[in-house]
Design an enzyme around this catalytic site. Structure first.
Site, short mmCIF file in Angstrom:
data_model
loop_
_atom_site.label_atom_id
_atom_site.label_comp_id
_atom_site.label_asym_id
_atom_site.label_seq_id
_atom_site.Cartn_x
_atom_site.Cartn_y
_atom_site.Cartn_z
N ASP A 1 13.85 -10.73 3.35
CA ASP A 1 12.61 -10.46 2.60
C ASP A 1 13.26 -11.23 1.16
O ASP A 1 13.94 -10.89 0.93
CB ASP A 1 12.02 -9.48 1.85
CG ASP A 1 10.77 -9.70 1.79
OD1 ASP A 1 9.78 -11.29 1.26
OD2 ASP A 1 9.71 -8.51 2.17
N ASP B 1 8.41 -14.58 0.22
CA ASP B 1 7.16 -13.97 -0.95
C ASP B 1 6.67 -14.65 -2.18
O ASP B 1 6.96 -15.73 -2.32
CB ASP B 1 7.93 -12.14 -2.18
CG ASP B 1 7.46 -11.76 -2.31
OD1 ASP B 1 6.87 -11.01 -1.32
OD2 ASP B 1 6.74 -11.98 -3.79
N GLU C 1 4.28 -16.33 2.74
CA GLU C 1 3.67 -14.80 2.80
C GLU C 1 2.65 -16.79 1.92
O GLU C 1 2.94 -16.05 0.91
CB GLU C 1 4.09 -13.98 1.43
CG GLU C 1 2.24 -13.00 1.71
CD GLU C 1 3.47 -12.54 0.48
OE1 GLU C 1 2.27 -11.13 0.44
OE2 GLU C 1 4.34 -12.51 -0.67
N HIS D 1 2.32 -4.28 4.51
CA HIS D 1 2.61 -3.03 2.93
C HIS D 1 1.51 -3.30 2.47
O HIS D 1 1.80 -2.02 0.94
CB HIS D 1 3.82 -3.51 2.98
CG HIS D 1 4.76 -4.07 2.37
ND1 HIS D 1 4.53 -5.92 2.72
CD2 HIS D 1 4.92 -4.67 1.25
CE1 HIS D 1 4.98 -6.39 2.18
NE2 HIS D 1 4.80 -6.64 1.12
N ASP D 2 0.23 -4.27 1.89
CA ASP D 2 -0.07 -4.48 0.92
C ASP D 2 -1.50 -4.14 1.35
O ASP D 2 -2.45 -4.19 0.37
CB ASP D 2 -0.22 -6.18 0.45
CG ASP D 2 1.68 -6.44 0.04
OD1 ASP D 2 1.58 -5.63 -0.65
OD2 ASP D 2 1.45 -7.70 0.10
C1 NOJ Z 1 3.92 -10.10 -2.29
C2 NOJ Z 1 4.23 -8.90 -1.61
O1 NOJ Z 1 4.01 -8.51 -0.85
C3 NOJ Z 1 3.79 -7.76 -2.19
O2 NOJ Z 1 5.04 -6.00 -1.84
C4 NOJ Z 1 4.14 -7.44 -4.14
O3 NOJ Z 1 3.98 -6.76 -5.01
C5 NOJ Z 1 4.06 -8.75 -4.62
N1 NOJ Z 1 3.80 -9.95 -3.95
C6 NOJ Z 1 5.34 -9.06 -5.33
O4 NOJ Z 1 6.28 -9.49 -4.96
#
Ligand code: NOJ
Length: 535
Positions: free
Chosen positions: A103, A205, A268, A329-330
């Site tokens: 990541d 990210d 992402e 994970h989000d």
């Molecule tokens: C996206 C990530 O997937 C998330 O978990 C994170 O909180 C934010 N970006 C900030 O880096």
């Protein structure tokens, strides 16, 4: 889309598996997963048929956002282990013929990163311009109305140097100024450091956040905002995200990857289809895979999903490779969104669509979002907006391995609780059960590996109505028909202008397998079938 004649690369043919390292496997009893833990579970991933592992951040960090706030891009956080552990992990992954994706978090650092400590030390520090500093308005207020994704203003006042700095996420995560060539060079060198070690790629990210409007114009109000939404949704981030210059940056990052053999970059990006496509780059010189989050955000409704699959396929640029995601994970877990029975249909969809699938750890055993009592909430997004139910903890709980204390995840106290039913839902009990979710995933992955029609073949849309979604995958003479009932009630599939004959090779209800299909097909609620068509 026609199956390309070109050789396909590992990240096109393969299945990616996301590990949230805090929650995969603990090896030292501190209740947090680590690299040695991951190493000890590689045999499992190999057994499952995984081709590449993406690990969420493992780098030095004060953990304000659980590793997405990095204080040293080239150091491993001691919670996860050492650089020797990392080297061992990479070696063990490669020894099994798998790939490792790290990541990369280039949009922001931790406020404890030496770059930011320097930057905030004085206005004339050489690193001042590495971050986004701005004077207050004459009345002392923030330079503009930009909001933080995690609640409140995106601007934080710095008493010492009497300016605001911008943070799209926590104030502990200041945004880098990507318009500064020194920042670009520094991050490209971070990439080279890991690529030189042999990592196979990066998940980048918040790629669409990396460049901001250089006039710092106010974001417009969002007419569709409703009070149950995150406060960030009050505005449309028209000037704080997805700026045209971001593509120059992505192209430069891609050029670094292209200095090496067969490395790849996933972006992402949460944007509508047409905008997402621009991240492939003008001549496919952008991200190899701009993450496609359609299946995370759409209502689970057959016609809507079918039309979006077609819009996505239709919008792909020539040579752009598709990809699909059911969870991360989000986001809430798929089993919690659509139910356990329908999650099997979702698995069949993910693993039969054209394009690289990413499996979120635990989804393969049907893990559900685990309720976390308010006093145990860890996620800053949950803590900052407590009434909006936005905590991401429920989908980040420890992997459920077996029927022993803490499901075999740790011998200590897990950093997030496990559900009390883990003794029923775990890898061990599912591994030899022909009807389990895990067996379904494993068999789908295996078939995908065996049949080019399913991994790299053409996608041919066929039919959808308010219950059914049907399509064909095809390579040469080999054709598979996929018919999915996205509802809980029985339905019929009677294609008007086609007759199909074939044999069911995989089904969400395995009893259906080896039966033959002729003319109309009836499906039970939550039933999906994969049919090898007669030629
Ligand atoms: C996206 C990530 O997937 C998330 O978990 C994170 O909180 C934010 N970006 C900030 O880096």
């Amino acid at each position: 889309m026609k199956e390309a004649q070109l050789k396909h690369l590992w990240w096109q043919e393969g299945v990616i598996y996301q590990i949230y390292p805090r929650s995969f496997q603990d090896s030292n009893g501190d209740g947090v997963g680590d690299l040695q833990g991951i190493i000890s579970r590689l045999d499992y991933l190999e057994w499952l048929g995984i081709d590449a592992i993406w690990i969420s951040p493992i780098f030095s960090s004060p953990m304000a956002d659980f590793g997405y706030d990095i204080s040293d891009y080239q150091g491993i956080h001691q919670l996860f282990g050492t650089m020797e552990d990392f080297d061992k992990l990479l070696e063990e992954v490669h020894r099994r013929g798998m790939k490792l994706i790290l990541d990369l978090v280039p949009n922001h650092t931790s406020y404890q990163h030496p770059w930011f400590l320097e930057s905030r030390s004085s206005r004339d520090n050489p690193k001042r311009d590495w971050y986004i500093w701005h004077d207050a308005l004459p009345d002392g207020s923030e330079p503009n109305n930009w909001l933080s994704v995690f609640g409140g203003s995106g601007w934080e006042w710095d008493e010492t140097t009497q300016q605001y700095y911008y943070h799209a996420f926590l104030k502990e995560q200041p945004d880098l100024n990507w318009r500064n060539p020194e920042v670009q060079e520094a991050m490209m060198n971070v990439m080279r450091f890991w690529l030189d070690k042999g990592v196979d790629g990066f998940r980048v990210d918040v790629m669409w956040h990396m460049v901001k409007d250089n006039q710092f114009r106010d974001n417009p109000p969002n007419p569709n905002y409703e009070p149950h939404m995150a406060t960030y949704e009050q505005l449309i981030p028209a000037y704080s995200t997805d700026q045209p210059e971001v593509h120059d940056i992505v192209r430069k990052m891609r050029a670094v990857l292209d200095e090496y053999d067969e490395r790849m970059m996933i972006g992402e990006i949460y944007l509508p289809i047409q905008k997402l496509m621009t991240y492939y780059g003008n001549e496919n010189n952008g991200a190899h895979l701009p993450f496609n989050f359609l299946l995370l955000s759409l209502q689970w409704e057959a016609q809507l999903i079918a039309s979006n699959i077609d819009m996505y396929e239709g919008a792909l640029p020539e040579g752009g490779w598709p990809n699909w995601v059911l969870g991360n994970h989000d986001q809430p877990r798929i089993t919690s969104r659509v139910g356990a029975a329908q999650a099997r249909v979702a698995a069949m969809l993910l693993l039969t669509l054209r394009g690289t699938p990413t499996v979120y750890y635990g989804d393969e055993i049907g893990m559900r979002d685990v309720p976390i009592p308010p006093e145990e909430v860890q996620d800053p997004q949950g803590l900052n907006m407590p009434d909006l139910h936005l905590s991401r903890d429920p989908s980040r709980t420890p992997m459920q391995w077996e029927d022993s204390s803490n499901a075999g995840f740790t011998e200590g106290k897990p950093w997030l609780r496990l559900p009390d039913y883990f003794r029923r839902i775990n890898v061990k009990v599912q591994q030899d059960d022909p009807f389990s979710m895990l067996t379904l995933y494993r068999r789908l992955i295996k078939l995908r590996h065996e049949e080019p029609a399913l991994s790299i073949g053409d996608y041919i849309p066929l039919y959808s109505d308010h219950q059914v979604l049907a399509f064909i995958r095809k390579s040469g003479e080999q054709r598979f028909l996929v018919v999915l009932n996205l509802s809980h009630r029985p339905c019929y599939f009677k294609p008007k202008h086609h007759t199909f004959t074939g044999t069911v090779v995989l089904a969400t209800f395995p009893e259906r397998e080896n039966t033959t299909i002729t003319e109309s097909i009836s499906l039970g609620g939550d039933e999906g079938i994969l049919v090898r068509l007669d030629s």
